[in-house]
Design an enzyme around this catalytic site. Sequence first.
Site, PDB file in Angstrom:
ATOM      1  N   LYS A  66       0.799  -1.176  -0.192  1.00 47.68           N
ATOM      2  CA  LYS A  66       0.076  -0.211  -0.177  1.00 47.68           C
ATOM      3  C   LYS A  66       0.659   1.301  -0.063  1.00 47.68           C
ATOM      4  CE  LYS A  66      -4.008  -2.213   2.108  1.00 47.68           C
ATOM      5  NZ  LYS A  66      -5.093  -1.969   3.310  1.00 47.68           N
ATOM      6  N   ASN A  87      -4.869   2.042  -1.220  1.00 49.02           N
ATOM      7  CA  ASN A  87      -5.568   0.356  -1.551  1.00 49.02           C
ATOM      8  C   ASN A  87      -6.364   0.396  -2.895  1.00 49.02           C
ATOM      9  OD1 ASN A  87      -7.973   1.634  -0.710  1.00 49.02           O
ATOM     10  ND2 ASN A  87      -8.501  -0.186   0.664  1.00 49.02           N
ATOM     11  N   ASP A 102     -10.020   2.409   3.212  1.00 48.34           N
ATOM     12  CA  ASP A 102     -10.201   1.415   4.577  1.00 48.34           C
ATOM     13  C   ASP A 102     -10.978   2.305   5.438  1.00 48.34           C
ATOM     14  OD1 ASP A 102      -8.755  -0.496   3.766  1.00 48.34           O
ATOM     15  OD2 ASP A 102      -7.032  -0.028   4.503  1.00 48.34           O
TER      16      ASP A 102
END
Length: 282
Positions: A66, A87, A102
């Site tokens: 990432k 991501n 996220d």
Amino acid sequence: MTIRVCITGQPVSYSRSPLLHGFWLKEHGIDGFYGREEVPPDTAADFYRSLAARGYAGCNVTAPNKEIAFSVLDEADPSAVALGAANTLWLEDGRLCGANTDGYGFLANLDATVPGWEGARRLALVLGAGGASRAVVRGLVERGFERVLLVNRTLARAEEVAKPFPGKVHPKGWEAVPAALAAADILVNTTSLGMKGAEPMAIDLSPLRDEAVVSDVVYVPLVTPLLKLARARGLRTVDGLGMLLHQGVPGFERWFGVRPEVSDALRAVIIEDLRAKGQLEA
């Protein structure tokens, strides 16, 4: 023309992302493909720079790539800038763009599962200071919590995660947990404790107030030891599977032009996959 996307990282064989996005592609009748690409860190930068040449419209990025993905972006969404990690990548006018979904997935999961979970927004207690912790902490700060107590066995790592949020995020050692529980509106586990094959999360939840919410980002097993303890106390709980499902929504919309829904039918498909692989229970 088929729109091609993939999950990248090392390893990616365990990833549920192809199952998740494959469900949405079929549901919406889209001519798309979502596959897997094993991408070790030493070749990751070149891989992401050559997405278009490889025939991809974008990709997801999982550990350990990432931060590498973020470093090669032409344009980064504020979510990726804040975390120094991406991501979700996509191509726009020949430029490589990226975001980190996220935190969005974490908050959307809570909103959908236990509406009003924030309580008084006075104190959130977060366990762990790894990659998931950064996204969770940022989400809680953005949602308006007065204080986020970040607890980790290695205090220096907690201090590093807390740096971007002076006055809001307070790093502490593990010994701070018992006292903090009594005031917490929400307890979030971002460590691997309780994951299948790892040590269980051994924590006394008795100080938590009855209105508190307990969330775990781990979803293998689906009901972790921490969530079992919380349910035994009659507390509201949120498992980690919903975070995985919700974080995929913005990427799918970017790549395929349709905003999908996280439905009971989708959740059932993923749970059946967990069951088939013997990963549903601890």
